[in-house]
Motif scaffolding. Sequence first.
Motif, PDB file in Angstrom:
ATOM      1  N   UNK A  44       0.856  -1.177   0.000  1.00 59.89           N
ATOM      2  CA  UNK A  44       0.000   0.000   0.000  1.00 59.89           C
ATOM      3  C   UNK A  44       0.896   1.231   0.000  1.00 59.89           C
ATOM      4  N   UNK A  45       0.777   2.039  -1.030  1.00 63.46           N
ATOM      5  CA  UNK A  45       1.627   3.209  -1.181  1.00 63.46           C
ATOM      6  C   UNK A  45       1.503   4.154   0.002  1.00 63.46           C
ATOM      7  N   UNK A  46       0.308   4.266   0.572  1.00 65.84           N
ATOM      8  CA  UNK A  46       0.096   5.189   1.686  1.00 65.84           C
ATOM      9  C   UNK A  46       0.918   4.828   2.918  1.00 65.84           C
ATOM     10  N   UNK A  47       1.331   3.551   3.022  1.00 67.42           N
ATOM     11  CA  UNK A  47       2.167   3.140   4.153  1.00 67.42           C
ATOM     12  C   UNK A  47       3.555   3.761   4.084  1.00 67.42           C
ATOM     13  N   UNK A  48       3.956   4.263   2.897  1.00 60.11           N
ATOM     14  CA  UNK A  48       5.324   4.742   2.694  1.00 60.11           C
ATOM     15  C   UNK A  48       5.405   6.214   2.318  1.00 60.11           C
ATOM     16  N   UNK A  49       4.280   6.834   2.034  1.00 58.38           N
ATOM     17  CA  UNK A  49       4.287   8.243   1.626  1.00 58.38           C
ATOM     18  C   UNK A  49       4.148   9.119   2.866  1.00 58.38           C
ATOM     19  N   UNK A  50       5.150   9.965   3.090  1.00 59.02           N
ATOM     20  CA  UNK A  50       5.157  10.834   4.264  1.00 59.02           C
ATOM     21  C   UNK A  50       4.868  12.267   3.854  1.00 59.02           C
ATOM     22  N   UNK A  51       3.966  12.925   4.616  1.00 59.37           N
ATOM     23  CA  UNK A  51       3.683  14.337   4.369  1.00 59.37           C
ATOM     24  C   UNK A  51       4.375  15.240   5.387  1.00 59.37           C
ATOM     25  N   UNK A  52       5.275  14.681   6.195  1.00 58.08           N
ATOM     26  CA  UNK A  52       5.976  15.459   7.208  1.00 58.08           C
ATOM     27  C   UNK A  52       5.245  15.523   8.531  1.00 58.08           C
ATOM     28  N   UNK A  53       4.025  14.946   8.592  1.00 63.04           N
ATOM     29  CA  UNK A  53       3.236  14.991   9.822  1.00 63.04           C
ATOM     30  C   UNK A  53       2.687  13.617  10.220  1.00 63.04           C
ATOM     31  N   UNK A  54       2.656  12.679   9.276  1.00 60.71           N
ATOM     32  CA  UNK A  54       1.998  11.404   9.563  1.00 60.71           C
ATOM     33  C   UNK A  54       2.940  10.322  10.083  1.00 60.71           C
ATOM     34  N   UNK A  55       4.182  10.678  10.341  1.00 62.38           N
ATOM     35  CA  UNK A  55       5.104   9.716  10.963  1.00 62.38           C
ATOM     36  C   UNK A  55       5.212  10.053  12.449  1.00 62.38           C
ATOM     37  N   UNK A  56       4.366   9.424  13.222  1.00 65.25           N
ATOM     38  CA  UNK A  56       4.319   9.722  14.643  1.00 65.25           C
ATOM     39  C   UNK A  56       5.336   8.874  15.395  1.00 65.25           C
ATOM     40  N   UNK A  57       5.929   9.430  16.433  1.00 63.77           N
ATOM     41  CA  UNK A  57       6.839   8.615  17.258  1.00 63.77           C
ATOM     42  C   UNK A  57       6.122   7.389  17.825  1.00 63.77           C
ATOM     43  N   UNK A  58       6.855   6.326  17.935  1.00 61.11           N
ATOM     44  CA  UNK A  58       6.305   5.076  18.476  1.00 61.11           C
ATOM     45  C   UNK A  58       6.298   5.176  20.006  1.00 61.11           C
ATOM     46  N   UNK A  59       5.101   4.995  20.608  1.00 57.18           N
ATOM     47  CA  UNK A  59       4.970   5.224  22.049  1.00 57.18           C
ATOM     48  C   UNK A  59       4.680   3.944  22.841  1.00 57.18           C
ATOM     49  N   UNK A  60       4.744   2.777  22.169  1.00 58.69           N
ATOM     50  CA  UNK A  60       4.332   1.539  22.829  1.00 58.69           C
ATOM     51  C   UNK A  60       5.515   0.699  23.329  1.00 58.69           C
ATOM     52  N   UNK A  61       6.630   1.342  23.622  1.00 56.72           N
ATOM     53  CA  UNK A  61       7.791   0.569  24.081  1.00 56.72           C
ATOM     54  C   UNK A  61       7.677   0.236  25.568  1.00 56.72           C
ATOM     55  N   UNK A  62       6.615  -0.427  25.945  1.00 62.16           N
ATOM     56  CA  UNK A  62       6.461  -0.902  27.319  1.00 62.16           C
ATOM     57  C   UNK A  62       7.160  -2.257  27.431  1.00 62.16           C
ATOM     58  N   UNK A  63       8.002  -2.384  28.430  1.00 69.30           N
ATOM     59  CA  UNK A  63       8.855  -3.571  28.543  1.00 69.30           C
ATOM     60  C   UNK A  63       8.748  -4.181  29.936  1.00 69.30           C
ATOM     61  N   UNK A  64       7.767  -5.049  30.168  1.00 72.01           N
ATOM     62  CA  UNK A  64       7.682  -5.729  31.462  1.00 72.01           C
ATOM     63  C   UNK A  64       8.789  -6.763  31.593  1.00 72.01           C
ATOM     64  N   UNK A  65       9.322  -6.903  32.794  1.00 70.74           N
ATOM     65  CA  UNK A  65      10.394  -7.864  33.047  1.00 70.74           C
ATOM     66  C   UNK A  65      10.142  -8.509  34.408  1.00 70.74           C
ATOM     67  N   UNK A  66      10.179  -9.831  34.419  1.00 73.48           N
ATOM     68  CA  UNK A  66       9.847 -10.575  35.631  1.00 73.48           C
ATOM     69  C   UNK A  66      10.868 -11.684  35.841  1.00 73.48           C
ATOM     70  N   UNK A  67      11.392 -11.750  37.056  1.00 73.60           N
ATOM     71  CA  UNK A  67      12.316 -12.821  37.408  1.00 73.60           C
ATOM     72  C   UNK A  67      12.001 -13.353  38.790  1.00 73.60           C
ATOM     73  N   UNK A  68      12.350 -14.610  39.015  1.00 78.51           N
ATOM     74  CA  UNK A  68      12.129 -15.217  40.318  1.00 78.51           C
ATOM     75  C   UNK A  68      13.261 -16.201  40.590  1.00 78.51           C
TER      76      UNK A  68
END
Length: 976
Positions: free
Chosen positions: A606-630
């Motif tokens: 899909x061409x729209x996935x790669x065409x940037x208008x300078x505003x539609x590339x938002x920073x990725x905010x989902x870098x949640x990293x749970x870590x569990x040890x026992x």
Amino acid sequence: MHSSAVRARALLRVALLASAVAVATPSFAQTTTASIRGTVAHGANAQITAVDTNSGASRHTTADANGVYTLPGLRPGTYDITFAAGAQTTKQQVTVGVGENSTLDVDVAPPPQTANAAPGAGQIVVTGRRLVETRTSELGTNVTTQQIQNLPQASRNFLNFAQLAPGVRVSSNPNRKTFSGAGVSQDPNGESLGGPQVNVFIDGVSLKSDINQGGIVGGDSSKGNPFPQAAVQEFRVISSNYKAEYEDAGTTVISAVTKSGGNEFHGEAFGFFQLNSLRSKDYFQKQNARDGIADNSDFSQKQYGASLGGPIVKDKLHFFVAYEANQQNNVQSVVLGRRTEPGVLDQFGKYEGTFNTPFHEDLGFAKLTLEATEADTIDLSGSIRKEKDLQGFGGQTARTVASDVKNTVYTGRLRWAHNKGDFLNEASIDYLYFKFAPTPDDPTDVQQAYDQTITIGGASTSQKVVQKGFTLRDNMTFSNVDFLGGNHVFKLGGKVAFVDYTVNNDLNGNPIFKYQNRPDLDEDFTQPYEANYGVGDPTIHAKDTQIGVFAQDDWKATDKLTFNIGLRWDYETNAKNNDYVTPADAATALRNLQTQLNAVGVTSFKASDYISDGHNRKPYWKEFQPRLGVSYDIFGNQRTVAFMGWGRYFDRTLFRNAAEEALFRQFASRTFEFSKDGGIRDGKQTIQWDPKYLSKDGLDALIADSVAPPGELRITRNDMKPPRTDQFSVGIRQKIGRLINTSIAYNHVVAKDQVGYYPVNRMPTPNADGGYDAIPVPGFGDVIAMTQARASKYDGMYVTIDKAFTKASPWSINIAYTLSFSKERGYAFNFDHPDVAAQPYLPNAGDERHRVVISGLAQLPWDFQISTLMVFGSGQPYQVTDQTNGPGAFQTVSNVGHTKPFRQVDLRLTKDIHLFGHDRTDFQLIAEVFNVFNRANFQDYDGFIPTPPQTNSNFGNPTDLAGPPRTFQFGARFSF
């Protein structure tokens, strides 16, 4: 407003608030300290004092009503720890390692006294032992000062000892000082090309490379060392399940701590040398001699340096400085391919031979440590790394193609630690500057590549890559928090980094002319069939802000059960070169390409996935990293501990991956197709060859006449994500006797969203010859799209056996065995399948089934000491490119080739001479031999299968060595 945007802005406000805390109190990462935790039997509310035997700095805490205590934020080293409960005291001298959370349980109850007991007999004193971390869910290995100083090593690169940890491999390429873990994104040619998904911290300063491959700054395309080894006290390698405080790594983290000055002056001066007469001829030199090829080399290496530390004001202000130099004349052999074919030697024989590759590096480090108060310590430090190298030739690449490579790294750090009772605040300001600048040694001569024979002329590409920035951190630790029926240590922290990037990549700015022998196409070595030439502006600049926050709870639920629970979140404002605007002609071309692909049944693009208008590339905010040890101490005596861990870990996408989209629009690498008659070849119009084209001016004239074909269109997804791994590990540690520690663990790693590239403008089904026909894109060449369908899977079984060196038992042995299975879907460039996601998983370079690393030390009579480092590997896959069915129908099959097993045994013998009648002043004579049995260990195998009637007589043969021939090194060290 979209809900995702609302969430992103809310999270950004939280991150900025954490950053404000960091700005108010500049920062220091917990990665450089150690902690001791335990229980004082019969010691409710006991007073605990730890005194650093080097600097005299003291730390205090109080046990709770159950005798539970924690001493966090300890600088790695030796401490005198006093436990006082009422009239009873117990004193222990222990050593703690970087990053370790050790357990020290004591009993202040006096032993039974006899009637004749002397006054004060109720005091117990235990001296001199290193605490061993057992109750942890991490897969970690500590490399001690003793190992760094005494194990044999040719290059004084402390990161070479990272291979003492199972699951970690160090690159054997002398021009690539990288390491890797868990087989993630490892190149299929038998080497971990990029050293991806790793990070190195030195005194809490991250050396992460944001632009170049190599994992850390200066690691790629370098013979040099990242830091003066004389300044490294010790370091920790964490192979899996590291805590939430660690950032920008998906597989392996190394945390090193530097030496500090103390209340007494300590220092050393050293020198090591290797000469040509002390080095055996390597495999290729011997082969060249049999073929009558001249050896013009004169190998040598000199390493020297000094360090000094001591007091400026006793108990208050201390200093430490170190300097190291590394001077090398290495050798590289150039050998023709097809050298037995008629005319090859006559035309190209003058380029064969063995040539020197001079290298020089200077490393420096300085630190001031101020014990401002009993609760406050301030460190100010800085380092410098400068190197110059000649590289880029060897094998079938002539000496004339060499590049002059300059590598520069500066770091600075201001750190403040406030430790009061059960509260610790660690804050720092870090500075990092990195510049990588290779330039052609001969920029005036165009490059000419003769297929499977020799490449001559000048280097084709120059670069200038710069990464610089400030990082502010603040971490807070709250100890001895009784909650939910257990004892907790809470850690909270945040960072904000302000980074500038410059990428200058003058790719093929010096054109490459390619030749091949194809009688069926009327092509031979008398004229080129193709040229590649880069023109335009090769420079991109950008700024990025990186934010990270974490929370960690080390929860001692019972005397046997400990949980490590953490959550990390990271965010970048400009990881994707977000302001880039896709030019109108490129956007139109992509939309038209989508229509063409839909017409032949391809709906995934899909061409729209790669065409940037300078505003539609938002920073990725989902870098949640749970870590569990026992971890569970089965018998409650730290002898048998079961552990398990799971976590998610985000790395970061190299900035040059995002920058190349813009770079390839303002700077195009054009491809010119030539032939003798100017006809059609493989469906493409060619240009009739004229010798005047064999220059930049000739190709510029073709461009001016609009004869040159357009350049490649590189595109990046608007929703690009950072790569990540999900890790799971489980294992058990067992102590045998007093000195032997063993472990066995299983590590499973799944890596996703790795970056690769593939040509979009292709038909979905192969043609009659097995290739994929290109779909023309008016105004452009191929459309090369970023894909994140590249992924890998890794399963490893790790076994370790460690016997400690003590005065009573003056020998040690450390064994690390790795059984691994690693496979990958997709590679960096995927031109043999139209759909990367549909490719099969195939073994990659991390799929080395067996690897054993053995190291050991032993004290001998008459003040001699012997040590060894032995590495045994079963071999790895390498890439095979099969063009049997034609150049357009090649297949890359990474599991067809397999390198020969790797074997290297190194030894060191040291003689101590005690000067002035005491042990504090030593003069050491050192003799080392590397690759004792002179085994030829190979790398870079030729895996090319040409189209008949062509043949490749070199198929399956190695073209380079993965280690030295038998080499002797002699040196001396004076220390006091």
